[in-house]
Scaffold this active site. Structure first.
Site, short mmCIF file in Angstrom:
data_model
loop_
_atom_site.label_atom_id
_atom_site.label_comp_id
_atom_site.label_asym_id
_atom_site.label_seq_id
_atom_site.Cartn_x
_atom_site.Cartn_y
_atom_site.Cartn_z
N ASP A 342 18.70 -18.67 22.03
CA ASP A 342 17.47 -18.51 22.80
C ASP A 342 17.39 -17.06 23.26
O ASP A 342 18.40 -16.35 23.29
CB ASP A 342 17.48 -19.47 23.99
CG ASP A 342 16.30 -19.26 24.92
OD1 ASP A 342 15.17 -19.19 24.43
OD2 ASP A 342 16.53 -19.14 26.14
N ASP A 574 19.20 -22.02 27.77
CA ASP A 574 19.37 -22.20 29.21
C ASP A 574 18.24 -22.97 29.88
O ASP A 574 18.38 -23.39 31.02
CB ASP A 574 19.47 -20.82 29.90
CG ASP A 574 18.14 -20.08 29.90
OD1 ASP A 574 17.72 -19.60 30.96
OD2 ASP A 574 17.51 -19.99 28.83
N ASP A 578 14.78 -25.65 26.01
CA ASP A 578 15.87 -25.61 25.02
C ASP A 578 16.59 -26.94 24.90
O ASP A 578 17.36 -27.14 23.95
CB ASP A 578 16.90 -24.53 25.41
CG ASP A 578 16.28 -23.14 25.47
OD1 ASP A 578 15.51 -22.81 24.56
OD2 ASP A 578 16.57 -22.40 26.43
#
Length: 695
Positions: A342, A574, A578
């Protein structure tokens, strides 16, 4: 790209609900945990008494209670499975424990009971915590919404009562009640929970908004476009649950192995007992041989072949800030051959920072500004604002030790920026398009050129107006670098442009390089942010494959596509957005400091200190653990094969059989504990990995 600044108010009485406390099932509320703890305490109380040869009446009741507390539940479940014509290892271990007790090896049987009771309790805790996290996600959505009736009246209704086509009013500070599109109004919406974007996004008529995101200072009228049960948040919940179920085939394979082993061992034990009887052997020698066989064929050493290396690796990783949630996670971590990262809060720090301060070079009215003067002026105007970009500007001024003047007449317009009076001058800070376009034809040229100034009269001093193309060129140059451009105007005239972006973590480039070396391919960047910002930051980190503008379901689709091609994907993230990808991946790792509750609970492991470099180190440690597991399985298999063969062909003395069985257990246990050493943690990077960013 969001660039406007606003002052975000505190939630009102009609705004979002206060953050609900995390729903966490207490460990001891689970019956499996209570029984396992009781068995462990009873065993630990009996152990020293038995080893010190205390009278049997002192330790025998304790061990008997250990058998009952730790064994009744797996035994009962095993009997129910047997009723369904399924034989599992749990029942086999209970039988083995009772068999050991029948020939005097009460302590060995109790140890088996404790091991399997503890394993069952840990599995129950993990399952309960996952369920808690999924339920907690629903706290993101408001319980009520303001629905507008055709006659203009308002009514407060439960969010689940909204239907497609309804119009809802979202006041400043409220959470959006349903997915839909803006009909009227302008504001900025914090949708980090859905897309992961670090900054609020300007919303105007026609723009899409998502349930559970937080409105800024403007009021919005939104037409509901999806049924609440089909909102993005609701789909995230379903995807987490469905992705967790996709791991069932692995579990089914393990159960098949357990079934075959259990059936084989039962048949072999019965044969070892029955065959000698058929040839005239006495009952007691045949029973002794069969019980010895059951002990030496017991998979204790095989079980310990796996657990000590993995548990040692878990403990070592924990000391270095990586918490793996189970031994299975630690084993799977070493199997990954592809990594997806990410962007915001993972590859970056997740906090906007001023990266560029560019005064415009033309001769603007008033005192020319240097970079510090420009930053101080912008910080003075932004000081009353609570917008993330405003905080970044003020923080940058403080870091440089600049004096920030007091501002008056502060106003904020969502989607445009702020205006304030600083030292008698009107200062505007905001979007490049937040003010009327300056004419492209200046009455005087840029300072330093030879073109003559035009005059309005004999005594009229020359006036200068900055060319709009210079401001636009500066803005464009910053945005091409992935920055958020903020224009500073003094009395309506642009005097400078600030570039703001989320900063790459210091160890990001080395981490990407180390993961590339481990997996044989460069990590992929998955982000909900815009393509320009994502690609610029990816280039800094050494990533070439970028997937930008993704919603949670898009990330899941990408992960499933790769895994459909045979890849074992490690996803690092995080945010709530996600979580589905973390659950769908072969292994998921969450960044701990800024990670959402759902991401932390859904992920298989958590990087507590937010050190990216710990991720490749954990992968390398897992691979060491897997190599030790293979070594231990070879050792355990060799011991079992030797002892079983001896018992079947010759006459294996029971004490020697117990010694061999326990000896193999000690050997594999000590071999696995090697990973507890500090030296086992992979702490060095190759010279290529240590190349600093920008080199």
């Amino acid at each position: 790209m969001p660039s406007a600044l606003d002052r975000r108010p505190a939630p009102t009485a009609t705004g979002p609900r206060p953050a609900a406390p995390r729903r966490r099932t207490r460990v001891l509320a689970l019956p499996e945990a209570r029984w396992a703890l009781a068995a462990l305490l009873l065993f630990l109380a009996a152990l020293p008494l038995k080893l010190l040869d205390a009278p049997a009446w002192t330790w025998a009741p304790l061990l008997a209670a250990t058998y009952v507390t730790g064994g009744w539940e797996p035994g009962w479940e095993g009997l129910k499975a047997l009723k369904g014509r399924t034989l599992d290892v749990d029942l086999l271990m209970i039988v083995a424990a009772l068999g050991a007790a029948a020939i005097g090896q009460v302590l060995d049987g109790a140890l088996l009971i404790v091991i399997f009771a503890t394993s069952g309790a840990l599995e129950a805790v993990a399952t309960a915590r996952t369920a808690d996290s999924v339920r907690g996600l629903l706290d993101l959505t408001p319980t009520t919404a303001t629905r507008l009736l055709p006659d203009g009246r308002e009514e407060r209704v439960a969010a689940e009562e909204l239907r497609i086509g309804d119009t809802v009013l979202v006041r400043p500070g409220e959470r959006v009640g349903a997915d839909g599109r803006v009909l009227d109004g302008a504001s900025e919406v914090d949708q980090a929970t859905i897309t992961g974007e670090p900054l609020p996004v300007a919303k105007r008529p026609g723009d899409e908004v998502f349930a559970g995101t937080v409105n800024g200072t403007g009021a919005l009228r939104v037409r509901v476009g999806r049924d609440p049960a089909d909102s993005v948040i609701a789909r995230i919940v379903r995807m987490v649950e469905e992705a967790s179920e996709t791991k069932a085939p692995t579990q089914l394979f393990i159960e098949k192995v357990e079934q075959r082993y259990s059936i084989g061992m039962v048949i072999a034990t019965l044969a070892v007992f029955a065959v000698p009887l058929a040839f005239g052997s006495a009952l007691q020698p045949a029973l002794l041989r069969a019980m010895t066989f059951m002990i030496v064929a017991s998979p204790c050493a095989v079980v310990l072949s796996t657990m000590p290396p993995l548990l040692s690796a878990i403990a070592n990783a924990g000391r270095h800030g990586v918490l793996a949630k189970s031994a299975v996670v630690m084993e799977r971590l070493g199997q990954v051959d592809m990594v997806a990262l990410d962007k915001t809060g993972t590859l970056t720090e997740g906090t906007p920072r001023v990266t560029d301060v560019r005064p415009l070079s033309y001769a603007a009215p008033g005192t020319p500004l240097d970079p510090d003067g420009l930053l101080a002026l912008a910080a003075a105007a932004e000081h009353p604002s609570e917008h993330p970009l405003a905080r970044a500007i003020v923080a940058a001024a403080h870091e440089r030790g600049l004096t920030v003047a007091a501002a008056t007449d502060f106003t904020s317009v969502p989607g445009r920026g702020v205006t304030a009076t600083v030292e008698g001058r009107t200062i505007e800070v905001g979007s490049p398009t937040s003010s009327a376009t300056v004419t492209d034809t200046p009455t005087n040229t840029t300072a330093g050129t030879d073109a003559p100034a035009t005059t309005a009269g004999a005594n009229t001093p020359p006036t200068t107006t900055p060319p709009a193309h210079q401001t636009a060129a500066t803005v464009r140059a910053l945005e091409e670098q992935g920055r958020t451009a903020v224009v500073v105007r003094r009395d309506g005239v642009p005097v400078g442009v600030l570039g703001i972006s989320d900063r790459l973590r210091p160890d990001a480039r080395a981490t990407v390089s180390a993961l590339t070396a481990l997996t044989g391919r460069t990590p992929v960047l998955l982000t909900g942010d815009n393509d320009s910002a994502a690609r610029h930051l990816a280039a800094e980190a050494g990533i070439t494959d970028v997937r930008a503008g993704l919603l949670p379901q898009d990330k899941v689709a990408a992960v499933r596509e790769w895994e459909g091609d045979g890849r074992r994907v490690l996803v690092v993230g995080d945010g709530v957005n996600d979580a589905p990808a973390l659950a769908a991946a072969h292994t998921g790792i969450a960044m701990g400091k800024a990670g959402s509750d759902l991401a932390l609970e859904t992920a298989d492991a958590v990087v507590v200190r937010d050190e990216l470099a710990a991720i490749p180190a954990a992968v390398a440690l897992s691979r060491k653990a897997r190599r030790l597991v293979v070594q231990n399985l070879v050792i355990a298999g060799a011991f079992i094969a030797t002892l079983v063969t001896w018992d079947l062909i010759g006459t294996l003395p029971l004490p020697l059989g117990v010694a061999g069985h326990e000896g193999s257990t000690v050997v594999v246990g000590l071999n696995g504990l090697r990973l507890l050493r500090e030296a086992a943690w992979p702490s060095t990077l190759t010279p290529r990995d240590e190349t600093p960013p920008g080199d």
